[in-house]
Design an enzyme around this catalytic site. Structure first.
Site, PDB file in Angstrom:
ATOM      1  N   CYS A  39       2.095 -50.969 -57.189  1.00  0.00           N
ATOM      2  CA  CYS A  39       2.977 -50.011 -56.390  1.00  0.00           C
ATOM      3  C   CYS A  39       3.534 -50.257 -55.162  1.00  0.00           C
ATOM      4  O   CYS A  39       2.883 -51.239 -54.454  1.00  0.00           O
ATOM      5  CB  CYS A  39       2.249 -48.563 -56.163  1.00  0.00           C
ATOM      6  N   ASP A  41       3.552 -48.683 -52.565  1.00  0.00           N
ATOM      7  CA  ASP A  41       2.664 -47.848 -51.479  1.00  0.00           C
ATOM      8  C   ASP A  41       2.046 -48.782 -50.464  1.00  0.00           C
ATOM      9  O   ASP A  41       1.459 -50.090 -50.784  1.00  0.00           O
ATOM     10  CB  ASP A  41       1.539 -47.300 -52.176  1.00  0.00           C
ATOM     11  N   ARG A  43      -0.219 -48.760 -48.584  1.00  0.00           N
ATOM     12  CA  ARG A  43      -1.717 -48.846 -48.492  1.00  0.00           C
ATOM     13  C   ARG A  43      -2.225 -49.796 -49.616  1.00  0.00           C
ATOM     14  O   ARG A  43      -3.365 -49.966 -49.648  1.00  0.00           O
ATOM     15  CB  ARG A  43      -2.242 -47.407 -48.777  1.00  0.00           C
ATOM     16  N   HIS A  95      -3.011 -47.195 -58.468  1.00  0.00           N
ATOM     17  CA  HIS A  95      -3.795 -46.741 -57.553  1.00  0.00           C
ATOM     18  C   HIS A  95      -3.822 -45.086 -57.589  1.00  0.00           C
ATOM     19  O   HIS A  95      -2.901 -44.633 -58.066  1.00  0.00           O
ATOM     20  CB  HIS A  95      -3.351 -47.228 -56.275  1.00  0.00           C
ATOM     21  N   CYS A  98      -1.330 -41.877 -56.381  1.00  0.00           N
ATOM     22  CA  CYS A  98       0.111 -42.351 -55.986  1.00  0.00           C
ATOM     23  C   CYS A  98       1.016 -41.356 -56.143  1.00  0.00           C
ATOM     24  O   CYS A  98       1.220 -40.170 -56.692  1.00  0.00           O
ATOM     25  CB  CYS A  98       0.415 -43.113 -57.629  1.00  0.00           C
TER      26      CYS A  98
END
Ligand code: CO
Length: 215
Positions: A39, A41, A43, A95, A98
């Protein structure tokens, strides 16, 4: 922006201090053993999570770590990684929590990205994974995050790129993992596919395991 350039110089110097020829060696070639599909993302930084250096991980990231069969970008990455870099492992890593999956579960209208997230809604439809009326959506979001990884693993395996590689006898395993932002740890979802014949049984077992965990 100045700060980023300063940090870049610090980082390059730290790497060189540890291995003076690191960048020189790396500039000659890359030979990663792994393709990471994750992803976008912020993080979930691919290299850091698995402790790999530049040169060790070929990476494709998009919102909700999707492998969509009409996505030339993702398919090109897979083809190049498998046929030219000869990676040994393709890892689809989702994750928990999400944002893309949450938006799909909550049927949020966010704009252009809604079209992309219809692919997550397809996963929800296949597994009839919808929120109950009690309000808290954490569990259903996490369940769809896991189901989505397994579906994307199968989407990787279904491509002619992977099928041809297996037909040629190439040593290649496709994996499905999920990462927890809350503790920094990865979990293997049990879909480790090394042959086309493995795909169906491993897929069904992984889906069953997930659905049992979220009963
Ligand atoms: Co995400």
């Amino acid at each position: 922006m100045k700060e980023l350039f300063e940090k870049n110089v610090e980082w390059a110097e730290a790497v060189k201090k540890n291995d003076p020829t690191f960048f020189e060696q790396l500039s000659k070639q890359q030979a990663p053993e792994y393709l990471w599909i994750g992803c976008s993302d912020s993080r979930v930084p691919a290299n850091e999570i698995v402790g790999l250096m530049p040169g060790e991980l070929f990476v494709h990231r998009n919102v909700a770590n999707m492998v969509v069969h009409s996505d030339l970008n993702c398919l090109s990455v897979i083809q190049y990684a498998v046929e030219y870099l000869q990676v040994k492992h393709v890892i689809v890593c989702g994750h928990y929590g999400c944002g893309g999956v949450r938006a799909s579960v909550e049927r949020k209208r966010l704009g252009l990205i809604d079209n992309w997230l219809l692919n997550v809604q397809d996963v929800q439809y296949i597994h009839q994974a919808y929120p109950s009326d009690d309000g808290d959506k954490t569990d259903i979001v996490n369940q769809v995050c896991e189901l989505n990884v397994v579906e994307q693993v199968v989407n990787v395996c279904k491509t002619n790129i992977i099928k041809d590689a297996w037909m040629r006898g190439q040593d290649l395993t496709v994996h499905g993992w999920i990462y927890s932002i809350a503790d920094g740890l990865l979990k293997d979802l049990g879909v480790n596919i090394t042959h086309l014949e493995d795909m169906r049984p491993k897929y069904h077992q992984a889906i069953e395991d997930i659905n049992q965990r979220y009963v």
